[in-house]
Design a protein around this motif. Sequence first.
Motif, PDB file in Angstrom:
ATOM      1  N   LEU A   1       0.856  -1.188   0.000  1.00 14.32           N
ATOM      2  CA  LEU A   1       0.000   0.000   0.000  1.00 14.32           C
ATOM      3  C   LEU A   1       0.890   1.236   0.000  1.00 14.32           C
ATOM      4  O   LEU A   1       1.756   1.385   0.870  1.00 14.32           O
ATOM      5  CB  LEU A   1      -0.909   0.018   1.241  1.00 14.32           C
ATOM      6  N   ALA A   2       0.698   2.103  -0.986  1.00 19.53           N
ATOM      7  CA  ALA A   2       1.452   3.347  -1.092  1.00 19.53           C
ATOM      8  C   ALA A   2       0.568   4.491  -0.605  1.00 19.53           C
ATOM      9  O   ALA A   2      -0.445   4.822  -1.235  1.00 19.53           O
ATOM     10  CB  ALA A   2       1.900   3.581  -2.533  1.00 19.53           C
ATOM     11  N   ALA A   3       0.941   5.067   0.513  1.00 17.65           N
ATOM     12  CA  ALA A   3       0.116   6.063   1.201  1.00 17.65           C
ATOM     13  C   ALA A   3       0.005   7.374   0.432  1.00 17.65           C
ATOM     14  O   ALA A   3       0.775   7.659  -0.483  1.00 17.65           O
ATOM     15  CB  ALA A   3       0.700   6.339   2.583  1.00 17.65           C
ATOM     16  N   ASP A   4      -0.955   8.172   0.853  1.00 19.98           N
ATOM     17  CA  ASP A   4      -1.032   9.536   0.356  1.00 19.98           C
ATOM     18  C   ASP A   4      -0.008  10.383   1.109  1.00 19.98           C
ATOM     19  O   ASP A   4       0.834   9.862   1.849  1.00 19.98           O
ATOM     20  CB  ASP A   4      -2.456  10.087   0.468  1.00 19.98           C
TER      21      ASP A   4
ATOM     22  N   SER B   1       5.780 -14.721  -4.370  1.00 19.72           N
ATOM     23  CA  SER B   1       5.732 -14.659  -5.836  1.00 19.72           C
ATOM     24  C   SER B   1       4.559 -13.841  -6.365  1.00 19.72           C
ATOM     25  O   SER B   1       4.609 -13.340  -7.486  1.00 19.72           O
ATOM     26  CB  SER B   1       5.654 -16.074  -6.418  1.00 19.72           C
ATOM     27  N   ALA B   2       3.497 -13.697  -5.560  1.00 15.71           N
ATOM     28  CA  ALA B   2       2.306 -12.954  -6.002  1.00 15.71           C
ATOM     29  C   ALA B   2       2.193 -11.669  -5.195  1.00 15.71           C
ATOM     30  O   ALA B   2       1.966 -11.699  -3.977  1.00 15.71           O
ATOM     31  CB  ALA B   2       1.057 -13.802  -5.835  1.00 15.71           C
ATOM     32  N   ILE B   3       2.355 -10.543  -5.887  1.00 21.43           N
ATOM     33  CA  ILE B   3       2.346  -9.243  -5.214  1.00 21.43           C
ATOM     34  C   ILE B   3       1.413  -8.290  -5.958  1.00 21.43           C
ATOM     35  O   ILE B   3       1.467  -8.183  -7.182  1.00 21.43           O
ATOM     36  CB  ILE B   3       3.759  -8.631  -5.177  1.00 21.43           C
ATOM     37  N   GLY B   4       0.580  -7.595  -5.205  1.00 26.38           N
ATOM     38  CA  GLY B   4      -0.265  -6.537  -5.746  1.00 26.38           C
ATOM     39  C   GLY B   4       0.076  -5.223  -5.077  1.00 26.38           C
ATOM     40  O   GLY B   4       0.783  -5.197  -4.056  1.00 26.38           O
ATOM     41  N   ALA B   5      -0.397  -4.119  -5.627  1.00 33.72           N
ATOM     42  CA  ALA B   5      -0.107  -2.810  -5.040  1.00 33.72           C
ATOM     43  C   ALA B   5      -1.299  -1.881  -5.221  1.00 33.72           C
ATOM     44  O   ALA B   5      -1.949  -1.887  -6.264  1.00 33.72           O
ATOM     45  CB  ALA B   5       1.138  -2.191  -5.676  1.00 33.72           C
ATOM     46  N   ALA B   6      -1.562  -1.095  -4.184  1.00 32.24           N
ATOM     47  CA  ALA B   6      -2.608  -0.078  -4.250  1.00 32.24           C
ATOM     48  C   ALA B   6      -2.014   1.245  -3.814  1.00 32.24           C
ATOM     49  O   ALA B   6      -1.217   1.300  -2.872  1.00 32.24           O
ATOM     50  CB  ALA B   6      -3.792  -0.439  -3.353  1.00 32.24           C
ATOM     51  N   GLY B   7      -2.396   2.318  -4.510  1.00 34.31           N
ATOM     52  CA  GLY B   7      -1.861   3.633  -4.184  1.00 34.31           C
ATOM     53  C   GLY B   7      -2.963   4.658  -4.023  1.00 34.31           C
ATOM     54  O   GLY B   7      -3.955   4.649  -4.761  1.00 34.31           O
ATOM     55  N   PHE B   8      -2.769   5.532  -3.055  1.00 32.13           N
ATOM     56  CA  PHE B   8      -3.755   6.549  -2.712  1.00 32.13           C
ATOM     57  C   PHE B   8      -3.165   7.926  -3.002  1.00 32.13           C
ATOM     58  O   PHE B   8      -2.105   8.271  -2.478  1.00 32.13           O
ATOM     59  CB  PHE B   8      -4.110   6.449  -1.225  1.00 32.13           C
TER      60      PHE B   8
ATOM     61  N   TYR C   1      -0.395 -10.700   3.055  1.00 34.59           N
ATOM     62  CA  TYR C   1       0.692 -10.129   3.849  1.00 34.59           C
ATOM     63  C   TYR C   1       0.849  -8.698   3.348  1.00 34.59           C
ATOM     64  O   TYR C   1       1.112  -8.474   2.159  1.00 34.59           O
ATOM     65  CB  TYR C   1       1.970 -10.927   3.626  1.00 34.59           C
ATOM     66  N   VAL C   2       0.655  -7.721   4.226  1.00 36.41           N
ATOM     67  CA  VAL C   2       0.519  -6.329   3.786  1.00 36.41           C
ATOM     68  C   VAL C   2       1.670  -5.474   4.298  1.00 36.41           C
ATOM     69  O   VAL C   2       1.985  -5.473   5.493  1.00 36.41           O
ATOM     70  CB  VAL C   2      -0.825  -5.738   4.266  1.00 36.41           C
ATOM     71  N   VAL C   3       2.288  -4.742   3.375  1.00 37.96           N
ATOM     72  CA  VAL C   3       3.371  -3.822   3.743  1.00 37.96           C
ATOM     73  C   VAL C   3       2.984  -2.404   3.334  1.00 37.96           C
ATOM     74  O   VAL C   3       2.483  -2.177   2.231  1.00 37.96           O
ATOM     75  CB  VAL C   3       4.711  -4.232   3.103  1.00 37.96           C
ATOM     76  N   VAL C   4       3.204  -1.471   4.246  1.00 37.52           N
ATOM     77  CA  VAL C   4       2.905  -0.060   3.985  1.00 37.52           C
ATOM     78  C   VAL C   4       4.196   0.727   4.236  1.00 37.52           C
ATOM     79  O   VAL C   4       4.467   1.170   5.349  1.00 37.52           O
ATOM     80  CB  VAL C   4       1.776   0.461   4.893  1.00 37.52           C
TER      81      VAL C   4
ATOM     82  N   PRO D   1      -4.714   6.295  10.688  1.00 41.23           N
ATOM     83  CA  PRO D   1      -5.468   5.154  11.212  1.00 41.23           C
ATOM     84  C   PRO D   1      -6.343   4.453  10.174  1.00 41.23           C
ATOM     85  O   PRO D   1      -6.390   3.211  10.146  1.00 41.23           O
ATOM     86  CB  PRO D   1      -6.309   5.782  12.325  1.00 41.23           C
ATOM     87  N   ASN D   2      -7.031   5.202   9.321  1.00 46.04           N
ATOM     88  CA  ASN D   2      -7.899   4.555   8.332  1.00 46.04           C
ATOM     89  C   ASN D   2      -7.083   3.699   7.355  1.00 46.04           C
ATOM     90  O   ASN D   2      -7.545   2.642   6.910  1.00 46.04           O
ATOM     91  CB  ASN D   2      -8.690   5.601   7.541  1.00 46.04           C
ATOM     92  N   LEU D   3      -5.887   4.144   7.009  1.00 48.64           N
ATOM     93  CA  LEU D   3      -5.026   3.369   6.121  1.00 48.64           C
ATOM     94  C   LEU D   3      -4.585   2.082   6.809  1.00 48.64           C
ATOM     95  O   LEU D   3      -4.579   1.005   6.201  1.00 48.64           O
ATOM     96  CB  LEU D   3      -3.818   4.203   5.702  1.00 48.64           C
TER      97      LEU D   3
END
Length: 240
Positions: A46-49, A120-127, A71-74, A56-58
């Motif tokens: 997760l790429a923060a704003d 091996s399987a990685i996704g990404a979300a950005g705000f 497995y989540v990395v910020v 907290p919401n993130l």
Amino acid sequence: MATSQCCDNPPTLDPAYGKGAVVDNFGGLKTYISGVFDSSKPAILLAADAFGIDVPNLRDLADKLAESGFYVVVPDFFHGDPVPPNDLSQLPTWIQKHRPAKGFEDAKLVIQALKEKGVSAIGAAGFCWGAKVVVELAKSDDIKAVVLLHPSFVTVDDIKEVKVPISVLGAEIDRTTPPEVTKQFEEILSTKPEVPSYVKIFAGVQHGWTVRHEVTDKGAVEKAEEAHKDLLNWFNKYVK
């Protein structure tokens, strides 16, 4: 400059918040991590704003994804220097110091660290700011899928280069990436049948609604949770 609305409704930061933990060095960056590591488990970055990793919401969203089996990395792409919520006058100077291009270079190191651990399987979300970092990641095959939420700095040319499944979740009330631009993204993606895509404009919400909503506002929470559900569905489908 895509800053006209990107820092409206600044959050209250809480570095102690969340079910996960902060580690000092993951791929070279201080990182909030949620979920029990298992190399066979898919991971989400997760790429923060601009307000960084102490929102907290993130962290709630990171924890929610972890509870769903990721497995989540910020990562702290701002190296301890997010936009101060109580002084938004610093934003123009801050943008000059923290270009998304540097975040992208750092993100590649985080992706590398995950792969070195056997993931091996990685996704990404950005705000907002983070969406530009994530769309750059989407131009290669290093990750499986991405989600952009109320993006800033993302261009039509960026969308043309995307190679992995992409979801774009935009706000109806957004001067940073207005609905007409989001619709341009959708038009471009419709010409790329080899790249699965999903574009949605949420009615009645403003830029930043997915991680800066007021938790006592039932309607705002429902809109944010709708976006979170769309994000989770996308990753469940494409990050395996």
